[in-house]
Design a protein around this motif. Sequence first.
Motif, short mmCIF file in Angstrom:
data_model
loop_
_atom_site.label_atom_id
_atom_site.label_comp_id
_atom_site.label_asym_id
_atom_site.label_seq_id
_atom_site.Cartn_x
_atom_site.Cartn_y
_atom_site.Cartn_z
N LEU A 295 38.61 39.01 55.85
CA LEU A 295 39.07 39.48 54.60
C LEU A 295 39.89 39.25 54.41
CD1 LEU A 295 40.09 43.00 56.49
CD2 LEU A 295 38.10 41.93 55.12
N VAL A 296 41.03 37.58 54.63
CA VAL A 296 41.35 37.28 53.82
C VAL A 296 40.91 35.83 53.24
CG1 VAL A 296 43.29 35.21 53.81
CG2 VAL A 296 43.03 37.39 55.63
N ALA A 297 39.31 35.30 53.67
CA ALA A 297 38.43 34.54 53.09
C ALA A 297 37.77 35.43 51.69
CB ALA A 297 37.55 34.44 53.46
N ILE A 298 37.72 35.79 52.13
CA ILE A 298 36.80 36.87 50.17
C ILE A 298 37.98 36.85 49.78
CG2 ILE A 298 36.60 39.05 50.26
CD1 ILE A 298 34.64 39.59 52.88
N GLY A 299 39.46 37.89 50.43
CA GLY A 299 40.90 37.88 49.18
C GLY A 299 40.05 36.55 48.58
N LEU A 300 40.64 35.70 49.55
CA LEU A 300 40.55 34.43 48.71
C LEU A 300 39.70 34.08 47.83
CD1 LEU A 300 42.64 32.24 51.57
CD2 LEU A 300 43.53 33.38 49.36
N CYS A 302 37.61 35.53 45.61
CA CYS A 302 37.36 36.61 44.35
C CYS A 302 39.31 36.10 43.28
CB CYS A 302 38.14 38.07 44.81
SG CYS A 302 36.66 38.48 45.93
N ARG A 303 38.81 35.66 42.31
CA ARG A 303 39.80 35.17 41.84
C ARG A 303 40.96 36.21 41.59
NH1 ARG A 303 37.41 31.77 37.08
NH2 ARG A 303 36.65 33.40 36.70
N ARG A 304 42.07 35.96 40.72
CA ARG A 304 42.90 37.28 40.48
C ARG A 304 42.43 37.67 39.57
NH1 ARG A 304 49.22 36.27 40.50
NH2 ARG A 304 48.45 35.13 42.34
N PRO A 305 42.39 39.18 39.47
CA PRO A 305 41.79 39.45 37.63
C PRO A 305 42.68 38.96 36.87
CG PRO A 305 43.02 41.32 39.71
CD PRO A 305 43.09 39.90 40.27
N ALA A 306 42.42 39.80 35.66
CA ALA A 306 43.29 39.84 34.81
C ALA A 306 44.67 40.43 34.44
CB ALA A 306 42.46 39.75 33.51
N TRP A 358 47.42 43.17 48.90
CA TRP A 358 46.23 42.46 48.16
C TRP A 358 45.47 42.04 48.14
CZ3 TRP A 358 43.67 38.46 50.73
CH2 TRP A 358 43.66 37.06 49.66
N LEU A 359 43.97 42.94 49.03
CA LEU A 359 42.89 42.82 48.57
C LEU A 359 42.00 43.34 48.23
CD1 LEU A 359 40.04 41.27 50.14
CD2 LEU A 359 39.96 43.35 51.52
N LEU A 360 42.71 44.74 47.83
CA LEU A 360 42.20 45.68 46.99
C LEU A 360 41.90 44.86 45.88
CD1 LEU A 360 43.35 48.96 48.65
CD2 LEU A 360 40.57 48.01 48.19
N GLY A 361 43.98 44.64 45.75
CA GLY A 361 43.97 44.15 43.81
C GLY A 361 43.07 42.31 43.71
N ARG A 362 42.55 42.14 44.47
CA ARG A 362 41.68 41.03 44.22
C ARG A 362 40.60 41.28 43.89
NH1 ARG A 362 42.84 35.37 44.35
NH2 ARG A 362 45.38 35.44 44.99
N VAL A 368 30.86 41.70 38.95
CA VAL A 368 30.66 40.55 40.02
C VAL A 368 31.13 41.23 41.01
CG1 VAL A 368 32.58 39.27 39.00
CG2 VAL A 368 29.66 38.49 39.63
N ARG A 369 32.54 41.78 41.31
CA ARG A 369 32.65 41.12 42.33
C ARG A 369 32.72 43.07 43.41
NH1 ARG A 369 38.84 39.82 41.11
NH2 ARG A 369 38.56 38.22 39.59
N ARG A 370 31.27 43.80 42.56
CA ARG A 370 30.83 44.87 43.43
C ARG A 370 30.37 44.07 44.84
NH1 ARG A 370 27.19 47.66 40.00
NH2 ARG A 370 29.58 48.18 38.92
N GLY A 371 29.84 42.62 45.65
CA GLY A 371 28.94 42.89 45.67
C GLY A 371 30.69 41.88 47.44
N TRP A 372 31.44 41.96 47.07
CA TRP A 372 32.37 41.45 47.83
C TRP A 372 33.07 42.83 48.43
CZ3 TRP A 372 32.43 37.36 49.82
CH2 TRP A 372 32.36 35.88 49.08
N THR A 373 33.10 43.06 47.51
CA THR A 373 33.47 45.11 47.89
C THR A 373 32.25 45.52 48.94
OG1 THR A 373 34.48 45.40 45.96
CG2 THR A 373 34.17 47.29 47.03
#
Length: 476
Positions: A295-300, A302-306, A358-362, A368-373
């Motif tokens: 989960l940490v890897a997935i968060g990293l 994903c770039r931080r949202p605008a 933290w992860l939900l914020g990412r 495009v992040r739907r796949g990571w979700t």
Amino acid sequence: MTEPHGSPRAGRDAGTPAPRRGPPALVWWALLVIPLWLVLVLCARWEPVMRDGWGHVVWLRNHPTGSRGIGTFIQECYLQENPRLGQVMTLLAYLAGPLHPAITPIVELAVLALLTAITLGRWPSLRRGDDALAAALITALLAACVPQIGPMLFYRPFTWNYVFGLGLGLAWLMPYRRELASPRPACATRAPLVFVAGVLAGLCNEHTGVAFAAMGALATLVAWRRGGLRGWMIAGLVGFVAGYAVLLTAPAQQLRYGALAQQAGVVQRIVDRGVVDNLRVLGALALALAPAVPLVAIGLACRRPAASAAPAAGGERSHAVLAVAGVVCTLTLLASPKLGPRLYFASIALIAAGLTGWLLGRLAGPPVRRGWTIVTAALAAGALGFVLIRLVAIHRVVGPLGAERLDRVVHSHPGTAITVPRLPYGPSRYFLGDDLAVPAARELLAREYGLPAIEREPAAPEPAAPETAPPGEPGR
């Protein structure tokens, strides 16, 4: 009639496919809560009486269960035994009848709801699918990372001393969390309620008190600097510190663990343990959190949202505070005279809440992040499903054996030596193991019930291997 330009109907007529909608949020909540609740009820019903549980059963046999009897028990706990509030709740959980399988699962679900609320900075909504994902992630992280997840949920002395204790701390902290996320109008009646909640939360656990008091104090300081300090925030802190002081100074603290805590001061205990053993205390937490690495890897990834995108869970600073508080809970163990996997529960729960936020914020932001979700949800479902299946598989076996064991011990005539069934599972993340495998435990229990001896039934013989003829010779 013609549809106005830009309407959904006009888009479909122009050949634009209609947006695909997933199941409503209530479906995702049902898929999480209903199976979880069923497992909690079943395993609580199957939970055998073990270890400290025998002491509660014996006490209930020898004392009245009315208000006078409970008062006597509270006095004994404060003066001689375990002065935590959860110890009293543990006794009530051993009362005969359906109280335990009915109430304990609800309390455990409430603690998960509080962890989700602390993560989000508001109460979760059944109409929001991302709230269901937050709850699923926290639940899966606990299932995958807590070293003794089975005993924490299905061994009443652990459940009520640690899970319930954490829940009271979170319930007390929640108004502070909400005030920072979304300030509310002043309310004069809130101060006495938060004060009482603080006293009760402070009475729950020695190892988490410092972290919770620090989080409450930090929230109060932030509110003061914003110009929104509330009187109830001060009252709540006073109540918590008062309850915590009563817990730490209870006469029973001088007697617990054979007065081990009085044999050395805090600093001396840390020094005597040595650098290597102190690092092991922290290393045990890091090792327990290893399943959270994906989960940490997935968060990293994903770039931080605008900056314009609203964070999904109420602010990264709050999530960092939760994670740091989890580490602080472990640091306090360095001063503890006794260590054990159960003491990491609060640390992992707070870190799981911080990591989830933290992860939900990412994950919030572009489609495009739907796949990571989806990947994140699949990992959570897989981990949680595996753990729930293991818990059911073990407890459905030990439950009937434990019930038969209890019946033989309680209803045997004094002076009669008895045998009891073996529990066929050893110590693991999912079960404490057979407590009566220890001769001293059998002797103590036999003495309580006036029995000459309690022995375990012989182990089932291993099935004989089929005979095979040597190569070149016909079988017999």
